[in-house]
Scaffold this motif. Sequence first.
Motif, PDB file in Angstrom:
ATOM      1  N   VAL A  94       0.881  -1.795  13.644  1.00 30.80           N
ATOM      2  CA  VAL A  94       0.493  -0.618  14.432  1.00 30.80           C
ATOM      3  C   VAL A  94       1.658  -0.190  15.331  1.00 30.80           C
ATOM      4  CG1 VAL A  94      -1.017   0.132  16.329  1.00 30.80           C
ATOM      5  CG2 VAL A  94      -1.972  -1.112  14.371  1.00 30.80           C
ATOM      6  N   LEU A  95       2.330  -1.160  15.943  1.00 29.27           N
ATOM      7  CA  LEU A  95       3.428  -0.843  16.869  1.00 29.27           C
ATOM      8  C   LEU A  95       4.609  -0.224  16.134  1.00 29.27           C
ATOM      9  CD1 LEU A  95       3.105  -4.007  19.086  1.00 29.27           C
ATOM     10  CD2 LEU A  95       2.668  -1.645  19.798  1.00 29.27           C
ATOM     11  N   LEU A  96       4.905  -0.696  14.925  1.00 29.46           N
ATOM     12  CA  LEU A  96       6.009  -0.120  14.150  1.00 29.46           C
ATOM     13  C   LEU A  96       5.697   1.322  13.765  1.00 29.46           C
ATOM     14  CD1 LEU A  96       6.916  -3.066  11.762  1.00 29.46           C
ATOM     15  CD2 LEU A  96       8.322  -2.155  13.629  1.00 29.46           C
TER      16      LEU A  96
ATOM     17  N   TYR B 141       0.764   3.017   6.245  1.00 29.31           N
ATOM     18  CA  TYR B 141       1.970   2.711   7.030  1.00 29.31           C
ATOM     19  C   TYR B 141       3.164   3.514   6.515  1.00 29.31           C
ATOM     20  CZ  TYR B 141      -1.178  -1.007   8.255  1.00 29.31           C
ATOM     21  OH  TYR B 141      -2.273  -1.695   8.672  1.00 29.31           O
ATOM     22  N   VAL B 142       3.095   4.817   6.695  1.00 28.86           N
ATOM     23  CA  VAL B 142       4.081   5.725   6.110  1.00 28.86           C
ATOM     24  C   VAL B 142       5.482   5.476   6.676  1.00 28.86           C
ATOM     25  CG1 VAL B 142       4.734   8.144   5.931  1.00 28.86           C
ATOM     26  CG2 VAL B 142       2.366   7.477   5.539  1.00 28.86           C
ATOM     27  N   LYS B 143       5.561   5.281   7.982  1.00 32.30           N
ATOM     28  CA  LYS B 143       6.869   5.119   8.626  1.00 32.30           C
ATOM     29  C   LYS B 143       7.531   3.813   8.178  1.00 32.30           C
ATOM     30  CE  LYS B 143       8.893   5.448  13.255  1.00 32.30           C
ATOM     31  NZ  LYS B 143       8.965   4.162  14.004  1.00 32.30           N
TER      32      LYS B 143
ATOM     33  N   GLY C 194      -5.527   5.879  -9.959  1.00 34.20           N
ATOM     34  CA  GLY C 194      -4.451   6.714 -10.469  1.00 34.20           C
ATOM     35  C   GLY C 194      -3.839   7.627  -9.420  1.00 34.20           C
ATOM     36  N   LEU C 195      -4.107   7.356  -8.157  1.00 34.44           N
ATOM     37  CA  LEU C 195      -3.509   8.160  -7.094  1.00 34.44           C
ATOM     38  C   LEU C 195      -2.047   7.769  -6.872  1.00 34.44           C
ATOM     39  CD1 LEU C 195      -3.862  10.192  -4.676  1.00 34.44           C
ATOM     40  CD2 LEU C 195      -4.509   8.221  -3.288  1.00 34.44           C
ATOM     41  N   ALA C 196      -1.726   6.477  -7.061  1.00 34.74           N
ATOM     42  CA  ALA C 196      -0.373   5.995  -6.786  1.00 34.74           C
ATOM     43  C   ALA C 196      -0.014   4.855  -7.731  1.00 34.74           C
ATOM     44  CB  ALA C 196      -0.282   5.521  -5.338  1.00 34.74           C
ATOM     45  N   ASP C 197       1.284   4.572  -7.856  1.00 29.27           N
ATOM     46  CA  ASP C 197       1.752   3.446  -8.657  1.00 29.27           C
ATOM     47  C   ASP C 197       1.681   2.149  -7.864  1.00 29.27           C
ATOM     48  OD1 ASP C 197       2.680   5.221 -10.788  1.00 29.27           O
ATOM     49  OD2 ASP C 197       4.184   5.833  -9.308  1.00 29.27           O
ATOM     50  N   ALA C 198       1.853   2.279  -6.555  1.00 31.85           N
ATOM     51  CA  ALA C 198       1.933   1.098  -5.694  1.00 31.85           C
ATOM     52  C   ALA C 198       1.310   1.414  -4.338  1.00 31.85           C
ATOM     53  CB  ALA C 198       3.399   0.685  -5.515  1.00 31.85           C
ATOM     54  N   ILE C 199       1.049   0.354  -3.574  1.00 32.95           N
ATOM     55  CA  ILE C 199       0.583   0.529  -2.198  1.00 32.95           C
ATOM     56  C   ILE C 199       1.451  -0.315  -1.280  1.00 32.95           C
ATOM     57  CG2 ILE C 199      -1.811   1.025  -2.841  1.00 32.95           C
ATOM     58  CD1 ILE C 199      -2.509  -1.896  -2.108  1.00 32.95           C
ATOM     59  N   VAL C 200       1.542   0.089  -0.027  1.00 31.04           N
ATOM     60  CA  VAL C 200       2.096  -0.770   1.014  1.00 31.04           C
ATOM     61  C   VAL C 200       0.919  -1.097   1.918  1.00 31.04           C
ATOM     62  CG1 VAL C 200       3.558  -0.845   3.068  1.00 31.04           C
ATOM     63  CG2 VAL C 200       4.467   0.050   0.920  1.00 31.04           C
TER      64      VAL C 200
END
Length: 220
Positions: A75-77, A123-125, A154-160
Amino acid sequence: MPTLTFALSKGRIFDETLPLLRAAGIVPAEDPESSRKLIVGTNRPDVSVVIVRASDVPTYVAHGAADIGVAGKDVLLEQGGEGLYQPLDLEIARCRMVVATRRGFDWAGTVQRGARIRVATKYVKTAREHFAAKGMHVDLIKLHGSMELAPLAGLADAIVDLVSTGRTLQANDLVVVEEIMPISARLIVNPGALKLKRDVAKPLIDALADAARMQPEPVA
Ligand code: ATP
Ligand code: MG
């Protein structure tokens, strides 16, 4: 006597901060999970607790609506941590920030080919910085919950995302393909409050530091 307001989020942050607070002599009067109260008194007349969403804890503390709080490094990052004093890693709510894909997806090959990769995350940033540091161009898709669904739908290839036991990934047939960083929760303090309420805040921070140090080392 100035009152010190402590911001916590429900769930694992509250549950894992509770023993540290207890060791520091502070016991909340109620369990926010069952009482539904958002402002909770404690055994100390000069300390109260406010219950806010995990991602809102830094906002409350930075604006001085709370004097002190506990927030995950994740959250802080994302939030930048501006206007916050971060004196202490509490070493609670430990997990890892990772990149995950569907089992069988050729992540290494896709990266090597320089193919356009879609990554869904809250966590886009942090994700942008991670991939930029590797010189990778990815299309980031901002989500607010259930990242695990994105590759399956099928929205994305990967997740973070964050993982601790890995059970949620496993249940959804996802595997970790990159480790980004270890995550734990930090104590955050409003710098003005630390000056103005030092007599209450300083002993509490010191006691929490002692309690955090006394915790058993996590296995693994
Ligand atoms: P919300 O559920 O309101 O969307 P959130 O998912 O960030 O917010 P929690 O799930 O309570 O709220 O997580 C709070 C914090 O606990 C996170 O910011 C992170 O630091 C840590 N955390 C999140 N997921 C895990 C996990 N799987 N294992 C350990 N710690 C975690
Ligand atoms: Mg959650």
